[in-house]
Design a protein around this motif. Structure first.
Motif, short mmCIF file in Angstrom:
data_model
loop_
_atom_site.label_atom_id
_atom_site.label_comp_id
_atom_site.label_asym_id
_atom_site.label_seq_id
_atom_site.Cartn_x
_atom_site.Cartn_y
_atom_site.Cartn_z
N SER A 177 30.58 -19.49 16.26
CA SER A 177 29.73 -19.32 17.44
C SER A 177 29.84 -17.88 17.92
N CYS A 178 28.88 -17.48 18.69
CA CYS A 178 28.80 -16.10 19.17
C CYS A 178 30.02 -15.74 20.02
N ASP A 179 30.52 -14.54 19.85
CA ASP A 179 31.58 -14.06 20.73
C ASP A 179 31.33 -12.61 21.16
N ILE A 180 30.06 -12.27 21.33
CA ILE A 180 29.69 -10.93 21.78
C ILE A 180 30.25 -10.67 23.18
N CYS A 181 30.07 -11.63 24.05
CA CYS A 181 30.55 -11.50 25.43
C CYS A 181 31.89 -12.21 25.58
N GLU A 182 32.76 -11.64 26.39
CA GLU A 182 34.05 -12.29 26.63
C GLU A 182 33.83 -13.65 27.30
N ASN A 183 32.87 -13.70 28.22
CA ASN A 183 32.51 -14.95 28.87
C ASN A 183 31.00 -15.14 28.76
N CYS A 184 30.61 -16.16 28.03
CA CYS A 184 29.18 -16.45 27.85
C CYS A 184 28.55 -16.84 29.18
N ALA A 185 27.30 -16.45 29.38
CA ALA A 185 26.57 -16.77 30.61
C ALA A 185 26.17 -18.24 30.66
N TYR A 186 26.26 -18.95 29.53
CA TYR A 186 25.88 -20.35 29.46
C TYR A 186 26.76 -21.19 30.37
N PRO A 187 26.24 -22.13 31.10
CA PRO A 187 24.86 -22.53 31.26
C PRO A 187 24.20 -21.95 32.52
N ASP A 188 24.94 -21.08 33.23
CA ASP A 188 24.47 -20.61 34.53
C ASP A 188 23.43 -19.51 34.48
N GLY A 189 23.35 -18.79 33.36
CA GLY A 189 22.38 -17.70 33.25
C GLY A 189 21.92 -17.55 31.82
N PRO A 190 20.88 -16.75 31.61
CA PRO A 190 20.36 -16.56 30.25
C PRO A 190 21.33 -15.75 29.39
N CYS A 191 21.17 -15.85 28.10
CA CYS A 191 21.97 -15.06 27.16
C CYS A 191 21.74 -13.59 27.45
#
Length: 178
Positions: free
Chosen positions: A120-134
């Motif tokens: 799975s993606c790990d570009i961001c330390e904390n994914c915005a899912y589900p509160d905001g868009p990618c």
């Protein structure tokens, strides 16, 4: 349509181990692998690159079938033991860089594409899912399995190796092209 030859020429600069070209219609999409995501993966329901955010298996299948061709490829990483999950995951970065480079090359040739890659993606330390868009949808590569695609079956179908040794991990990516 971008030619196989131009992709083959481009990937020569990378440590691509094996590859195959085929039609999206040749992929068997399975709900089995999604069940494994739900039951066994700690990333389930935590990232835009994983289920349920990627859509149902049927939605993923329809999205994949909009493309004309697939480019499946693998790279090898050396590890002390493939069972060492942390060490194994730490080797994904090079494969992801290669996936991004091939995807960029295909787009630069005027083709549309969609890349699926490792885990799975790990570009961001904390994914915005589900509160905001990618934050980086153009860089994010959903997991191959998240789309209901069983990589081991594809590898076998196209005479590609799926396992090598206890010290080598094979990473796979698929780029859908139109």
């Amino acid at each position: 349509m971008i030619s196989h030859e131009s992709i083959e020429e481009f990937i020569c600069q990378f440590p691509v181990y094996q590859y195959a070209f085929f039609k999206p219609e040749d992929i068997e999409f399975s709900f089995r692998v999604r069940w494994i995501c739900e039951q066994e993966c700690e990333r389930y329901n935590t990232t835009w690159a994983c289920p349920p955010a990627v859509g149902s298996v049927e939605e993923c299948r329809k999205r994949c079938l909009e493309y004309e061709e697939c480019f499946l490829f693998s790279t090898i990483a050396e590890v002390s033991d493939v069972i060492n999950f942390e060490e194994t995951l730490a080797t994904r970065a090079e494969h992801e860089e290669i996936t991004a480079a091939v995807e960029k090359f295909i787009r630069e040739q005027g083709a549309q594409c969609m890349a699926l890659s490792t885990e799975s993606c790990d570009i961001c330390e904390n994914c915005a899912y589900p509160d905001g868009p990618c934050r980086f949808p153009e860089k994010m590569h959903p997991c191959v399995e998240s789309h209901g695609i069983i990589v081991s079956e594809l590898a076998e179908k196209y005479d590609m190796e799926f396992t090598l040794s206890p010290n080598q991990i094979l990473w796979f990516g698929i780029i859908f092209i139109k």
